[in-house]
Scaffold this motif. Structure first.
Motif, PDB file in Angstrom:
ATOM      1  N   VAL A  36       0.817  -1.205   0.000  1.00 47.19           N
ATOM      2  CA  VAL A  36       0.000   0.000   0.000  1.00 47.19           C
ATOM      3  C   VAL A  36       0.859   1.266   0.000  1.00 47.19           C
ATOM      4  N   ALA A  37       2.084   1.161   0.505  1.00 45.59           N
ATOM      5  CA  ALA A  37       2.968   2.333   0.514  1.00 45.59           C
ATOM      6  C   ALA A  37       3.241   2.842  -0.892  1.00 45.59           C
ATOM      7  N   GLU A  38       3.107   1.976  -1.882  1.00 43.74           N
ATOM      8  CA  GLU A  38       3.371   2.415  -3.253  1.00 43.74           C
ATOM      9  C   GLU A  38       2.305   3.392  -3.755  1.00 43.74           C
ATOM     10  N   VAL A  39       1.165   3.422  -3.119  1.00 43.91           N
ATOM     11  CA  VAL A  39       0.184   4.444  -3.484  1.00 43.91           C
ATOM     12  C   VAL A  39       0.159   5.574  -2.456  1.00 43.91           C
ATOM     13  N   GLY A  40       1.134   5.584  -1.563  1.00 41.34           N
ATOM     14  CA  GLY A  40       1.303   6.703  -0.642  1.00 41.34           C
ATOM     15  C   GLY A  40       2.143   7.791  -1.286  1.00 41.34           C
ATOM     16  N   THR A  41       2.358   8.880  -0.545  1.00 46.94           N
ATOM     17  CA  THR A  41       3.132   9.993  -1.085  1.00 46.94           C
ATOM     18  C   THR A  41       4.590   9.944  -0.669  1.00 46.94           C
ATOM     19  N   GLU A  42       4.865   9.395   0.523  1.00 44.73           N
ATOM     20  CA  GLU A  42       6.231   9.415   1.031  1.00 44.73           C
ATOM     21  C   GLU A  42       6.316   8.500   2.228  1.00 44.73           C
ATOM     22  N   MET A  43       7.550   8.314   2.714  1.00 49.45           N
ATOM     23  CA  MET A  43       7.739   7.609   3.964  1.00 49.45           C
ATOM     24  C   MET A  43       7.839   8.620   5.095  1.00 49.45           C
ATOM     25  N   SER A  44       7.411   8.219   6.263  1.00 51.12           N
ATOM     26  CA  SER A  44       7.597   9.028   7.465  1.00 51.12           C
ATOM     27  C   SER A  44       9.083   9.122   7.782  1.00 51.12           C
ATOM     28  N   GLY A  45       9.420   9.974   8.752  1.00 50.79           N
ATOM     29  CA  GLY A  45      10.728   9.869   9.388  1.00 50.79           C
ATOM     30  C   GLY A  45      10.768   8.643  10.282  1.00 50.79           C
ATOM     31  N   MET A  46      11.833   8.515  11.046  1.00 47.51           N
ATOM     32  CA  MET A  46      11.944   7.367  11.942  1.00 47.51           C
ATOM     33  C   MET A  46      10.821   7.420  12.979  1.00 47.51           C
ATOM     34  N   ILE A  47      10.159   6.296  13.148  1.00 46.68           N
ATOM     35  CA  ILE A  47       8.982   6.284  14.026  1.00 46.68           C
ATOM     36  C   ILE A  47       9.334   5.768  15.425  1.00 46.68           C
ATOM     37  N   GLU A  48       8.483   6.149  16.361  1.00 51.92           N
ATOM     38  CA  GLU A  48       8.670   5.724  17.754  1.00 51.92           C
ATOM     39  C   GLU A  48       8.114   4.333  18.024  1.00 51.92           C
ATOM     40  N   GLU A  49       6.942   4.034  17.435  1.00 47.78           N
ATOM     41  CA  GLU A  49       6.181   2.870  17.882  1.00 47.78           C
ATOM     42  C   GLU A  49       6.592   1.618  17.118  1.00 47.78           C
ATOM     43  N   HIS A  50       7.743   1.067  17.485  1.00 44.54           N
ATOM     44  CA  HIS A  50       8.147  -0.208  16.896  1.00 44.54           C
ATOM     45  C   HIS A  50       9.200  -0.853  17.789  1.00 44.54           C
ATOM     46  N   ALA A  51       9.474  -2.117  17.501  1.00 46.35           N
ATOM     47  CA  ALA A  51      10.516  -2.867  18.221  1.00 46.35           C
ATOM     48  C   ALA A  51      10.144  -3.138  19.676  1.00 46.35           C
ATOM     49  N   TYR A  52       8.868  -3.059  20.002  1.00 48.12           N
ATOM     50  CA  TYR A  52       8.440  -3.512  21.330  1.00 48.12           C
ATOM     51  C   TYR A  52       7.091  -4.192  21.181  1.00 48.12           C
ATOM     52  N   TRP A  53       6.765  -5.055  22.113  1.00 45.35           N
ATOM     53  CA  TRP A  53       5.521  -5.774  21.995  1.00 45.35           C
ATOM     54  C   TRP A  53       4.351  -4.848  22.282  1.00 45.35           C
ATOM     55  N   GLY A  54       3.368  -4.890  21.416  1.00 51.26           N
ATOM     56  CA  GLY A  54       2.266  -3.966  21.524  1.00 51.26           C
ATOM     57  C   GLY A  54       2.411  -2.803  20.549  1.00 51.26           C
ATOM     58  N   SER A  55       3.545  -2.720  19.852  1.00 48.64           N
ATOM     59  CA  SER A  55       3.763  -1.561  18.985  1.00 48.64           C
ATOM     60  C   SER A  55       2.874  -1.597  17.746  1.00 48.64           C
ATOM     61  N   MET A  56       2.528  -2.782  17.265  1.00 46.52           N
ATOM     62  CA  MET A  56       1.600  -2.871  16.132  1.00 46.52           C
ATOM     63  C   MET A  56       0.290  -2.157  16.468  1.00 46.52           C
ATOM     64  N   ARG A  57      -0.214  -2.446  17.655  1.00 46.91           N
ATOM     65  CA  ARG A  57      -1.465  -1.802  18.087  1.00 46.91           C
ATOM     66  C   ARG A  57      -1.259  -0.302  18.268  1.00 46.91           C
ATOM     67  N   ASP A  58      -0.115   0.087  18.803  1.00 46.65           N
ATOM     68  CA  ASP A  58       0.149   1.516  18.989  1.00 46.65           C
ATOM     69  C   ASP A  58       0.265   2.247  17.655  1.00 46.65           C
ATOM     70  N   ARG A  59       0.596   1.528  16.591  1.00 46.85           N
ATOM     71  CA  ARG A  59       0.686   2.186  15.283  1.00 46.85           C
ATOM     72  C   ARG A  59      -0.666   2.341  14.591  1.00 46.85           C
ATOM     73  N   LEU A  60      -1.620   1.527  14.969  1.00 47.84           N
ATOM     74  CA  LEU A  60      -2.914   1.576  14.283  1.00 47.84           C
ATOM     75  C   LEU A  60      -3.728   2.760  14.801  1.00 47.84           C
ATOM     76  N   PRO A  61      -4.043   3.733  13.954  1.00 47.33           N
ATOM     77  CA  PRO A  61      -4.695   4.940  14.484  1.00 47.33           C
ATOM     78  C   PRO A  61      -5.971   4.642  15.276  1.00 47.33           C
ATOM     79  N   LEU A  62      -6.798   3.760  14.784  1.00 50.24           N
ATOM     80  CA  LEU A  62      -8.068   3.523  15.476  1.00 50.24           C
ATOM     81  C   LEU A  62      -7.873   2.955  16.879  1.00 50.24           C
ATOM     82  N   ALA A  63      -6.772   2.245  17.096  1.00 51.25           N
ATOM     83  CA  ALA A  63      -6.539   1.648  18.420  1.00 51.25           C
ATOM     84  C   ALA A  63      -6.305   2.703  19.491  1.00 51.25           C
ATOM     85  N   GLN A  64      -6.107   3.949  19.088  1.00 49.76           N
ATOM     86  CA  GLN A  64      -6.042   5.017  20.084  1.00 49.76           C
ATOM     87  C   GLN A  64      -7.332   5.096  20.888  1.00 49.76           C
ATOM     88  N   THR A  65      -8.428   4.697  20.271  1.00 48.26           N
ATOM     89  CA  THR A  65      -9.733   4.912  20.905  1.00 48.26           C
ATOM     90  C   THR A  65     -10.610   3.664  20.916  1.00 48.26           C
TER      91      THR A  65
END
Lengths: 345, 345
Positions: B154-183
């Motif tokens: 899906v990134a191929e239909v995006g505009t760009e990559m983010s900078g280095m992200i915070e939410e990765h390399a720890y357990w639970g980070s997948m959920r922390d990356r999903l916007p809807l999981a905020q709420t």
């Protein structure tokens, strides 16, 4: 089979959001949590320690004898467990972990006999004493047991065990069991404060530091299970505990002790536990989920449990506490500089 | 180094509660997420599949030729990737995974040329065709990449990559990356519905089912890294993928495909990916965190990455999508009974 939340009814929030839909998850094996009386709103977890270079120092034995006497005084702890380890600096350290379900009883006891035990004038050179005191309200700790018929730790000052709980055996379940995590992300807050110097030093951690006491009991195992535990589970467990003790600082573990529980004659038993302090629950979760040392422990424990299934006699428990900044205090008298939370500076 | 949230600024909630305090966590290596244009509010992920018992069936080649032609029509996908695997029943299955960043363009294209490809009258016996269609809004998918210079999926239909992200390399980070999981706890809701019988069958999963496409690319590796990957990482990866394909149903995995990406001449490349559907994100998390098959994959990947450090040329990415019940639809025409989500019944 009927399951209930690990979170006691009076602490459950209607809008809580555990990882699995409440009422839908079927864990692969049973676990239980301690329950407390309606009148209980906070507990006291107090670790009274004695430290000496020489394991047989008679002054250490005397300090422990004083403590055994003090704890039987009026308003004394509802439960005490004595345990021992040798710290990274080679000091034999014996700790009485004492629990009260009534903080006011603790305060009376401490004013009457407990504080005297820590009096700098009674602490002899080379035989340090310390008190690590945690007083969480009920929202700030959680417990889990693999069997419901032998409470341990803070559960011994509880009233009963829960029925089989929902929130276990999946990653994130520790957080789902902690009542406060229903509404709070448990981020660390504030600063660690060290006061005093020389013989008497106090440490107060920042808020939301995390304590885990995690135990294993092979008392009831048969020969085959005991041999398997000692040959396949205990070695990676010890390696992981050593890693946390020696290098834990790099991953947010302030201190770790791997202790053997002692019997009434101060002889080693078949029960051990790890006791560690972390920057926050997230740091503990990260180690447990991702670090190779815990991946090895976890794999070994899984293989052990699946080898014996319902015939497993290994007992496991833990208690995890996330106190505020004013719900903990650590006092070290005549202890070396790397003792306990002095390392967290 | 500056880090940013994986969650795009316009989707970030002031009250979000990732596991680590925002701004405080330093992951051990960099990762990136795809960003999308301001005008994008949902994307289309469409898997067009062709299935045949005989890998060389000329009718399968013809169906794939038709698809290659259709996708170049007006309003066609912004990105397509062709990949192949042999399913548990021994059918060679080739899938064009196509992405649109404009659902209206997809609808126009589908009405004009896409639907005809799936017309039951064009589907010959023994050469099934299917469409697995997912149309999540931006809050309902997340992406992660180990390198920012080669978008995939899906990134191929995006505009760009983010900078280095915070939410990765720890357990639970997948959920922390999903916007809807905020709420939202992302619990499954509603019922799976299968309609039709015989040659044309439709499946609509319950809400909050979870799709992961997780890829690895060894195109750029040198001999030593390639050998190590193929000898130590690929075997447990394949074993885990086989487990999910054959026994995933027992742990909430509805279907799994382990696919090899094909080049323009339909020849295998150095890129592979697993594509699986789960009852919910929690089931995926549980497998990833606790199941021995994934513990083995995870350990092997960690050892690989730590062997090469910043010199690693292995590329990893995944995209995880949690659609509502009306944001997905699966249509199988002339396919065998165990195809794709038909297994989820």
């Amino acid at each position: 089979m009927g399951l209930e939340s690990s979170i006691a009814p009076k602490l459950r929030r209607p809008d809580r959001r555990p990882k699995h839909t409440p009422g839908s998850y079927q864990p692969p094996y049973p676990s239980f949590s301690a329950r407390f009386g309606d009148e209980v709103d906070a507990v006291v977890m107090a670790s009274f320690g004695v430290q000496s270079r020489d394991a047989d120092d008679p002054r250490a034995a005397a300090a422990l004898g004083e403590m055994r006497e003090a704890r039987s005084a009026h308003d004394g702890p509802g439960s005490v467990q004595r345990a021992r380890y040798i710290d990274a600096q080679g000091y034999t350290t014996t700790i009485d972990t004492a629990y009260w379900s009534d903080p006011r009883a603790f305060e009376r006891w401490f004013a009457s006999v407990g504080a005297a035990w820590l009096d700098p004038d009674r602490v002899e050179d080379g035989v340090g004493r310390f008190l690590e005191l945690v007083t969480p309200d009920l929202e700030r700790f959680e417990t889990i047991f693999s069997a419901s018929d032998r409470p341990e730790g803070v559960a011994e000052v509880g009233t009963e065990m829960s029925g089989m709980i929902e929130e276990h055996a999946y990653w994130g379940s520790m957080r789902d069991r902690l009542p406060l995590a229903q509404t709070d992300p448990l981020w660390p807050s504030g600063e660690l404060v060290v006061t005093g110097s020389g013989r008497v030093r106090d440490v107060r951690l920042h808020g939301n530091a995390c304590l885990i006491r995690s135990g294993q009991d092979i008392t009831d195992t048969g020969d085959r299970e005991r041999d398997l535990y000692l040959s396949t589970v205990e070695p990676p467990l010890r390696a992981g505990m050593d890693f946390l003790r020696d290098e834990g600082g790099s991953i947010g573990c302030y201190d770790n002790r791997f202790m053997v529980v002692l019997d009434e004659d101060d002889q080693p038993t078949d029960r051990t536990f790890g006791m560690s302090w972390w920057r926050d629950m997230a740091a503990l979760e990260d180690w447990a989920a991702s670090h190779l040392t815990h991946v090895e422990i976890f794999g070994a424990a899984m293989r052990h449990l699946s080898s014996f299934g319902p015939e497993t006699r290994l007992r496991l428990f833990h208690e995890v506490t996330v106190p505020t900044d004013v719900q903990q205090r650590f006092t070290y008298v005549g202890c070396h500089d790397e003792t306990g939370l002095l390392r967290a500076r």
